[in-house]
Structures are given as C-alpha cells and as structure tokens.
Design a protein around this motif. Structure first.
Motif, PDB file in Angstrom:
ATOM      1  N   ALA A  15      68.924 -11.451  64.564  1.00 15.55           N
ATOM      2  CA  ALA A  15      69.214 -10.285  65.400  1.00 15.55           C
ATOM      3  C   ALA A  15      68.994  -8.994  64.617  1.00 15.55           C
ATOM      4  N   ILE A  16      69.347  -9.005  63.340  1.00 13.60           N
ATOM      5  CA  ILE A  16      69.119  -7.836  62.493  1.00 13.60           C
ATOM      6  C   ILE A  16      67.634  -7.535  62.393  1.00 13.60           C
ATOM      7  N   ASP A  17      66.834  -8.566  62.176  1.00 12.21           N
ATOM      8  CA  ASP A  17      65.381  -8.398  62.083  1.00 12.21           C
ATOM      9  C   ASP A  17      64.813  -7.811  63.375  1.00 12.21           C
ATOM     10  N   ALA A  18      65.204  -8.383  64.515  1.00 15.46           N
ATOM     11  CA  ALA A  18      64.671  -7.930  65.809  1.00 15.46           C
ATOM     12  C   ALA A  18      65.110  -6.497  66.107  1.00 15.46           C
ATOM     13  N   TYR A  19      66.352  -6.180  65.795  1.00 18.63           N
ATOM     14  CA  TYR A  19      66.860  -4.837  66.071  1.00 18.63           C
ATOM     15  C   TYR A  19      66.126  -3.800  65.224  1.00 18.63           C
ATOM     16  N   ALA A  20      65.944  -4.095  63.932  1.00 19.31           N
ATOM     17  CA  ALA A  20      65.271  -3.147  63.043  1.00 19.31           C
ATOM     18  C   ALA A  20      63.846  -2.867  63.514  1.00 19.31           C
ATOM     19  N   ARG A  21      63.137  -3.906  63.936  1.00 16.95           N
ATOM     20  CA  ARG A  21      61.748  -3.724  64.372  1.00 16.95           C
ATOM     21  C   ARG A  21      61.676  -2.965  65.701  1.00 16.95           C
ATOM     22  N   SER A  22      62.718  -3.098  66.508  1.00 18.99           N
ATOM     23  CA  SER A  22      62.716  -2.399  67.801  1.00 18.99           C
ATOM     24  C   SER A  22      63.032  -0.911  67.657  1.00 18.99           C
ATOM     25  N   ARG A  23      63.596  -0.531  66.511  1.00 22.01           N
ATOM     26  CA  ARG A  23      64.033   0.847  66.329  1.00 22.01           C
ATOM     27  C   ARG A  23      62.888   1.816  66.060  1.00 22.01           C
ATOM     28  N   ASP A  24      61.817   1.327  65.439  1.00 26.43           N
ATOM     29  CA  ASP A  24      60.717   2.230  65.093  1.00 26.43           C
ATOM     30  C   ASP A  24      59.447   1.413  64.861  1.00 26.43           C
ATOM     31  N   PRO A  25      58.324   1.826  65.435  1.00 26.66           N
ATOM     32  CA  PRO A  25      57.072   1.070  65.277  1.00 26.66           C
ATOM     33  C   PRO A  25      56.541   1.089  63.850  1.00 26.66           C
ATOM     34  N   ARG A  26      57.082   1.964  63.003  1.00 26.04           N
ATOM     35  CA  ARG A  26      56.602   2.027  61.620  1.00 26.04           C
ATOM     36  C   ARG A  26      57.249   0.978  60.715  1.00 26.04           C
ATOM     37  N   VAL A  27      58.185   0.218  61.243  1.00 26.74           N
ATOM     38  CA  VAL A  27      58.826  -0.830  60.447  1.00 26.74           C
ATOM     39  C   VAL A  27      57.815  -1.946  60.168  1.00 26.74           C
ATOM     40  N   ARG A  28      57.618  -2.250  58.888  1.00 30.14           N
ATOM     41  CA  ARG A  28      56.658  -3.285  58.495  1.00 30.14           C
ATOM     42  C   ARG A  28      57.336  -4.556  57.992  1.00 30.14           C
ATOM     43  N   GLN A  29      58.478  -4.411  57.387  1.00 29.88           N
ATOM     44  CA  GLN A  29      59.146  -5.588  56.841  1.00 29.88           C
ATOM     45  C   GLN A  29      60.654  -5.402  56.909  1.00 29.88           C
ATOM     46  N   VAL A  30      61.346  -6.482  57.216  1.00 29.09           N
ATOM     47  CA  VAL A  30      62.807  -6.482  57.251  1.00 29.09           C
ATOM     48  C   VAL A  30      63.312  -7.652  56.401  1.00 29.09           C
ATOM     49  N   SER A  31      64.176  -7.364  55.474  1.00 29.96           N
ATOM     50  CA  SER A  31      64.829  -8.400  54.670  1.00 29.96           C
ATOM     51  C   SER A  31      66.337  -8.219  54.807  1.00 29.96           C
ATOM     52  N   CYS A  32      67.038  -9.300  54.956  1.00 28.90           N
ATOM     53  CA  CYS A  32      68.499  -9.210  55.059  1.00 28.90           C
ATOM     54  C   CYS A  32      69.122 -10.483  54.511  1.00 28.90           C
ATOM     55  N   SER A  33      70.361 -10.370  54.133  1.00 27.21           N
ATOM     56  CA  SER A  33      71.062 -11.535  53.594  1.00 27.21           C
ATOM     57  C   SER A  33      72.541 -11.431  53.895  1.00 27.21           C
TER      58      SER A  33
END
Length: 477
Positions: A139-157
């Motif tokens: 959900a964190i990954d999907a939310y981050a990518r939905s926030r801005d089209p300039r997002v290229r990579q999401v890492s979380c732990s």
C-alpha cells in the motif's frame, strides 16, 4: 504477568535452569569482586523489505544466551555463550574469576529499583499477521507512486523486535525488563529529465505496530519522504565558507548526539580522552544551553525502564544554562569517578559487555520562535535535515552532511541547496549558539548509536538553533 515472572518462565522453566543453583553460581563467581552480574537474554526480531514493486527480503530470528561479568577495580572479566546451561555458566564463571584473583573487593550496592514501566511489555511480532505487514508495504508503494508521476522508485521496510532480559547480581538481587521496539521506514526516488533525487522518512519506538499500520501515519511518512525528494529536485549548489547556520528541530539533534553527547559519556572522561574531561562545573556552552539525557520518555526509541546493569532509566542533566554539570555513567565508571550511576549502562546483546551509552539526548527549548530566528539572519544556511557524519571524540571535530537545506537571505528562506556539509568542533559549536528556539522536540524514532562495535537504539532532539560562524563546505563554484 510481571517482567520477572515472564523471564523466570523463559530462563528457568523452559530452559530447564535451576534458579537457586544459578544464583549460587553467580554469588561464588563474584565473591571478592567490586561489581558484576549475570545477564540473561531472549530476543526475537523480524524485518520485511520492499523494493522494485515487490517484497525483496523477509527475515525472522530468535536468539538467546547469557553474559557473565566480574569487575575488580577497573579490570573486567567477561564471558558469554548462546547456550543456556549450567555447564556453560560454570565455564564462564571459571573465566571471570581470573580478573579478581587476589582482589579483596566488596560487591557494590545494588541499584535501587522502581515500579515504573516506560513501555508496554507486549511482543509486537505476534500481534500482526505476516500478510498484513506485506499488504502495508504494498500500500505504501502504490500510494507513493500515485502521489506524483515523477516517482521512479519506492523502498520501504518494517521491522520489530522483542527483548526479554533478567539480571542476577551476586547479592541475590534480580531485575527484569521486557522491551518491544518497532520501526517503519520509507524512501522515495524522483526524477525530472536526467536529474534524480532521493527523500526518506521513518519512525518508531517501544510500541506495537498498531500506530504505524494506520493510514494517517504511513501516508504521512510517504508524503514527507516525497516532499524532501521534490525539494531536492529544485536544489542549487551549496555555498561554502564561514556563515550563520540555523539548525531545524528534532532529527538535527544527531549533531548534538555525535559531536557532544559521546564526549559526555563517563568512560571517555574517566580516561581523559574526551574534549570535556576536567571541565565539570565550568562553562562549556552559551548561556541558555541546557542538555539532558532522558531515558524516561515513555514509548520513545531511547526509553529504558532499566539499563543493562539493572539501574532504572533516569533523566540526567549534562549541561545546565551552559555549565557542565553531569556525565552519563554506567556502574563501573561511576564508582571509579566517585559519582552515581545514571542508568546509562547499555549493551547490544548478551555477547557484549555494558558501557556508558546515551538514551534520548535532548537540548531543552529556549525563548525564541523559529520565525524570529530565521528573520534574524541576513545571510546564512538553514539545515533542516541531516544525513551521515563523522566525529572524532577526542578532539570533538565533526563533519555532517545536510540532506535538506536552504539559503537564508535577508531573514527569509531562499532556494534549497544540495551538497552542504557542516564542519566544526563539538565543544566549540556549543559556544556559538546565539539563539535557542521554543520548539524542542524528539526525532521520530529512527536513531541507532554505534560505539566500540555495539549498536543500541537511541533518540535525539533539539529546538531550532542559530549558530554563528560555523564553517560550511559547499559545492558552488
């Protein structure tokens, strides 16, 4: 159940140890020593990491063991094993007896206990299903990518641990503690053309996972990481030279922790290898500067109900209105310096001996608003967040990189800058504090402190600070 009851079950009922026999073994091993203890530990930990749109790593670990220590004068005998057996303890006892050979000491007075608990005793690992943790990271990954089209990579732990310890002294005193610890971290990479930038945020503490599973919490983490990354997309080269620097509240206290805090630990001062050695009672900072090490902040990452020698966590004033008034002490260094232990005897695990370590090191608030402080600067740098840094404890010299910083021009925040480093000397920087904000706060719960190869969870904090004449290393041509 009480912490003693839980740990009695873990170490004596389940492990098959006979408590009276173990207590007798410890008493015999420490006979004639000045101090010491048997430290029993059982710990569970887990970590889940998400990257490139999928779960990349998942781990779970269980460890247990003991460490037996005897102290004679300033000599320490220490033996440890991952086997909880009477035979292993007897071999350890034979080892530590050597340090007190011919020594006629009397075991020091035990720590005075309290009934105060600073965090819940629950094991956080069992409260949330594995699938729910994976779903959170997705959900964190999907939310981050939905926030801005300039997002290229999401890492979380997401990670957690539960540590159960019992401390047995030679005089029969027993102390126990149950310590939960969780953390959630988010990292975002954004790109605009050929330019790529990074932002990160996280938080944690001695709590359950519940708070971090709430959308308003983890979405706030994502928003902050993304904000930092987007700010850095617009950054310009940082200037260099001596200038006024304003430090933001909270996490920038890592500079205080590294450049000043370590120098106020008892062992460095007893051995006179700290820049603060021999300065007790003298002015070491600007008027108004008050620094404490507070292990009693409930549920915080650096909270400690009892330290790893059984001393209750305390709030210790180190610098008061600019005057050096205290050190952080474990039992051995406090005894050798004629001082009281302050609940700062900490160790990474049963395989490590305790030493003086910070808990939550915080500078108290002053009287100025952050806006007043910024407005007072004609030309300078505002460092809101820090990345890595290096410190020499003996000299106090430090180099820290700012992960988010802005120019200050005519009392207003200007363009964000990239590549700014702060260069200075810890004790000297304390004397350069010109204004102290009224907004002191603790970091969100991300700190781990390293010392002599051991890592322990800590907190840092401070208000907005103005420092005059600090050296800034920049990248501007």
């Amino acid at each position: 159940m009480s912490a003693l009851a839980v740990t009695d079950d873990l170490f004596f009922n389940r492990a098959g140890l006979d408590r009276p026999r173990v207590e007798g073994l410890v008493a015999d091993a420490l006979k004639g020593a000045d101090d010491g203890e048997l430290y029993l530990e059982y710990a569970q930990s887990e970590s889940l990491g998400w990257d490139d749109g999928k779960l990349k790593a998942a781990s779970f670990d269980t460890t247990q063991g003991f460490g037996l220590r005897a102290i004679a004068d300033e000599a320490t005998g220490y033996a440890h094993a991952s086997t909880l057996s009477e035979d292993a303890m007897r071999r350890a006892a034979d080892t530590v007896r050597a340090v007190r050979s011919g020594h006629g000491g009397t075991v020091a007075e035990p720590p005075t206990g309290t009934n105060r608990a600073l965090y819940i005793p629950d094991n956080p690992l069992h409260a949330v299903e594995f699938e729910a943790k994976v779903k959170l990271l997705a959900a964190i990954d999907a939310y981050a990518r939905s926030r801005d089209p300039r997002v290229r990579q999401v890492s979380c732990s997401i990670s957690g641990e539960w540590q159960a310890v019992q401390i047995l002294r030679g005089d029969g005193v027993r102390v126990a503690d149950l310590r939960p610890l969780v953390r959630l971290s988010v990292s975002v990479v954004v790109a605009d053309g050929d330019k790529m930038e990074h932002g990160s945020y996280g938080g944690g503490g001695r709590v359950r996972y519940d708070h971090y599973m709430q959308p308003e919490t983890w979405q706030g983490f994502v928003d902050e990481a993304l904000r930092q990354a987007l700010v850095n997309l617009d950054s310009v080269a940082a200037p260099a030279g001596e200038m006024t620097v304003v430090l933001g509240p909270g996490w920038p206290g890592i500079l205080l922790h590294e450049a000043i805090g370590h120098g106020l630990e008892g062992d460095f001062n007893r051995k006179k290898t700290s820049a603060f050695a021999g300065l007790m009672g003298q002015r070491v900072a600007s008027p108004g500067v008050t620094v404490v090490d507070d292990g009693t902040i409930e549920h915080s990452r650096g909270a400690i109900t009892v330290d790893d020698e059984g001393t209750p966590g305390q709030c210790t004033t180190l610098i008061e209105d600019g005057i050096l008034v205290g050190y952080m002490q474990d039992r051995m260094n406090a005894r050798l310096m004629g001082m009281r232990p302050t609940g700062n005897g900490r160790r990474q695990s049963f395989a490590h001996h305790p030493m003086p370590r910070m808990t939550n090191t915080v500078m108290r608030s002053g009287s100025h608003t952050p806006e007043e402080i910024i407005a007072s600067v004609r030309k300078g740098l505002y460092a809101k967040n820090f990345g890595g840094g290096q410190v020499d404890i003996t000299s106090g010299k430090f180099v820290f990189s700012a992960s988010e910083a802005y120019l200050i021009e005519d009392g207003k925040l200007g363009a964000p800058v990239k590549g700014a480093t702060l260069i200075g000397n810890g004790p000297d920087s304390l004397t350069r504090v010109a204004m102290i904000g009224n907004d002191s706060r603790l970091d969100p719960g991300i700190g781990t402190c390293g010392k002599d190869g051991q890592g322990v969870p800590v907190g840092v904090g401070q208000p907005t600070l103005r420092l005059d004449g600090l050296t800034v290393g920049g990248t501007a041509a």
